[in-house]
Design an enzyme around this catalytic site. Sequence first.
Site, short mmCIF file in Angstrom:
data_model
loop_
_atom_site.label_atom_id
_atom_site.label_comp_id
_atom_site.label_asym_id
_atom_site.label_seq_id
_atom_site.Cartn_x
_atom_site.Cartn_y
_atom_site.Cartn_z
N GLU A 53 0.83 -1.20 0.00
CA GLU A 53 0.00 0.00 0.00
C GLU A 53 0.87 1.26 0.00
O GLU A 53 1.93 1.30 0.62
CB GLU A 53 -0.89 -0.02 1.25
CG GLU A 53 -1.86 1.13 1.35
CD GLU A 53 -2.69 1.06 2.64
OE1 GLU A 53 -3.79 1.62 2.64
OE2 GLU A 53 -2.23 0.45 3.62
N CYS B 49 -5.19 -3.45 2.83
CA CYS B 49 -4.91 -3.19 4.24
C CYS B 49 -6.12 -3.36 5.17
O CYS B 49 -6.47 -4.47 5.52
CB CYS B 49 -4.29 -1.81 4.40
SG CYS B 49 -3.38 -1.59 5.96
N LYS C 188 -9.97 1.02 -2.35
CA LYS C 188 -10.16 0.52 -0.99
C LYS C 188 -11.54 0.89 -0.46
O LYS C 188 -11.93 2.05 -0.46
CB LYS C 188 -9.06 1.10 -0.09
CG LYS C 188 -9.09 0.62 1.35
CD LYS C 188 -7.95 1.29 2.11
CE LYS C 188 -7.96 0.96 3.58
NZ LYS C 188 -6.91 1.72 4.31
#
Length: 281
Positions: free
Chosen positions: A40, A151, A110
């Site tokens: 990331e 993440c 995300k």
Amino acid sequence: MRVAVCQLNSRDDRAANLAEARRLLERAAAAGADFAVLPEFVDYLGRRRGEPEPETVDGEFAEFFSRAARELNLTVLAGSFRERAEDGERAYNTSLVFDRSGRRIAAYRKIHLYDVEIPGRVSYHESKTIAPGEELVVADVEGTPVGLSICYDLRFPELYRALAVAGARVLVVPAAFMAHTGRDHWEVLLRARAIENQCYVVAAGQIGDHEPGRTCFGRSMVIDPWGTVVAQAPDVVGVVTADLDLERLEDVRAELPSLANRRLPDQDGVKVQVSPSATAR
């Protein structure tokens, strides 16, 4: 399919970060990898005032990794970067995937953002600067369906179940997981997602200290559908590889058919009952 997880310590120098990412991709290609995963915010992880301006999915960031994929004959998941959002005030945290020809084959924004307010202790609202994505993405990587995540998504098992139901055989997690939670949760959550969904999990993390006062856990790893860690990076910048045995994946799913046997909550004929006392609390 041979995969490589590339572990970086991205800082506040974008040019240096990209150069290091390229060196690790070269190492992955030299090791015979078909698919390389970067962490990331691969291009910048530092103070807000120095952040690069958000770009489109066809900007300089994309051009850099498209060229790397083409020149190295390698499918590349380019970690994530700040993609320009429609509201003009925030950015998306976006992963791009490029095939061996350099063609962009997927983009994932995300979905889950870390917002927390603990009076006197923590006040952090990722949603102030990052806009949430809304679309699940399964990409065709070297003929294998790969489910994308980033993440904090890792803490939401429903996302990974949806990816598995949509056909994913591999789940990828580029991350910058914090050290204080990573010590207790990183491997546990990754192995859980592999076991629950009977998928390989490929997780590439940032490692070490980043300004301002942030330390990332690293421990990039590859986990098989039984939940066994088959490769793990040491606590340094570098690359580790693993061969994914997709026939073994199908054997695991046949011998322990938990995906086929599931009944909640997306199966027809299953009802949910909530007692009055539960809603009254």
